[in-house]
Design an enzyme around this catalytic site. Sequence first.
Site, mmCIF file in Angstrom:
data_model
loop_
_atom_site.group_PDB
_atom_site.id
_atom_site.type_symbol
_atom_site.label_atom_id
_atom_site.label_comp_id
_atom_site.label_asym_id
_atom_site.label_seq_id
_atom_site.Cartn_x
_atom_site.Cartn_y
_atom_site.Cartn_z
ATOM 1 N N HIS A 198 19.899 -49.021 16.091
ATOM 2 C CA HIS A 198 20.858 -48.068 15.214
ATOM 3 C C HIS A 198 20.098 -47.478 14.250
ATOM 4 O O HIS A 198 19.739 -48.267 13.333
ATOM 5 C CB HIS A 198 22.093 -48.912 15.011
ATOM 6 C CG HIS A 198 23.103 -47.672 14.374
ATOM 7 N ND1 HIS A 198 24.038 -47.045 15.396
ATOM 8 C CD2 HIS A 198 23.251 -47.252 13.164
ATOM 9 C CE1 HIS A 198 24.512 -46.146 14.531
ATOM 10 N NE2 HIS A 198 24.317 -46.486 13.004
ATOM 11 N N CYS A 199 20.019 -46.264 14.240
ATOM 12 C CA CYS A 199 19.017 -45.516 13.125
ATOM 13 C C CYS A 199 20.231 -44.864 12.164
ATOM 14 O O CYS A 199 20.765 -44.037 12.631
ATOM 15 C CB CYS A 199 18.173 -44.462 13.558
ATOM 16 S SG CYS A 199 17.178 -43.598 12.473
#
Length: 311
Positions: free
Chosen positions: A168-169
Amino acid sequence: MKSPVHRCRDVEHSRGQGGVGAGTNCLQAEQRIPISKDVITSSSASAMWFIRDACGIMCAVITWLLVFYAEFVVLFVMLLPSKNLTYSIVNGTLFNFLAFLALASHLRAMCTDPGAVPKGNATKEYIESLQLKPGQVVYKCPKCCSIKPDRAHHCSVCKRCIRKMDHHCPWVNNCVGENNQKYFVLFTMYIALISLHTLVMVIFHFLNCFEDDWTKCSSFSPPATVILLILLCFEGLLFLIFTSVMFGTQVHSICTDETGIEQLKKEERRWAKKTKWMNMRAVFGHPFSLLWFSPFSTPDHGKAETYQYVV
């Protein structure tokens, strides 16, 4: 040693006629059921996708503001005051073109469903519709109550199970998964390119100003010009290193067909091994063309692709 009941936690069983007991099901050898991708594709795949996370939204806004700051300094501090018209037009066009592709890639990575599994589909009726054979089971995610396919992981921020989730960025306010990995790779590539281009222009600008009068190098005062250029140089260097590393790790992950989470957890490989070129085509689309570098082209991941539930 744990009892069969403990080993079957968060697992839904098929209860057909003539089915064996729960304890027997759990102790059987592991099997796999190939299921069409359409079965596990979220209904929101074609709709607008946006994660309402305060930290992610702030990081995404900061990303755009940093690009706009670079745009401002490049245009109004370096290019417009330049006496060389050809130099200004060529570099201005190239920088704006790369910046446009970077922001477009960022928007696609942020607003594309990364491959979310339908939420709450692990119902008794739905599992029965899969027509599982006696003794077969499917894993259910206890957090989002969805049937969890192989290579899917639950994201605590998106609150969904994501197919082939890499990580998850917060900078794109989204997970990087099967459907948006191409856009994330393009985003890191174009940001690295505009950062490198910016650093080259800053170096040339400093050299020209040292040879000439600083008052003629910019429409701003010499102290303000120096501060703006130093900040831009620091930003460009920082993002060049960061995005280059991210780009390299993503390409390596694609070529080895192993996501970041799978590498971190050292998960056992349960999927067919393919060539590096086939893995690249699976992410960017096939056959190879300039569309690979376009954030406006949606890759064809293959309509006949199947996913397998560990049972």
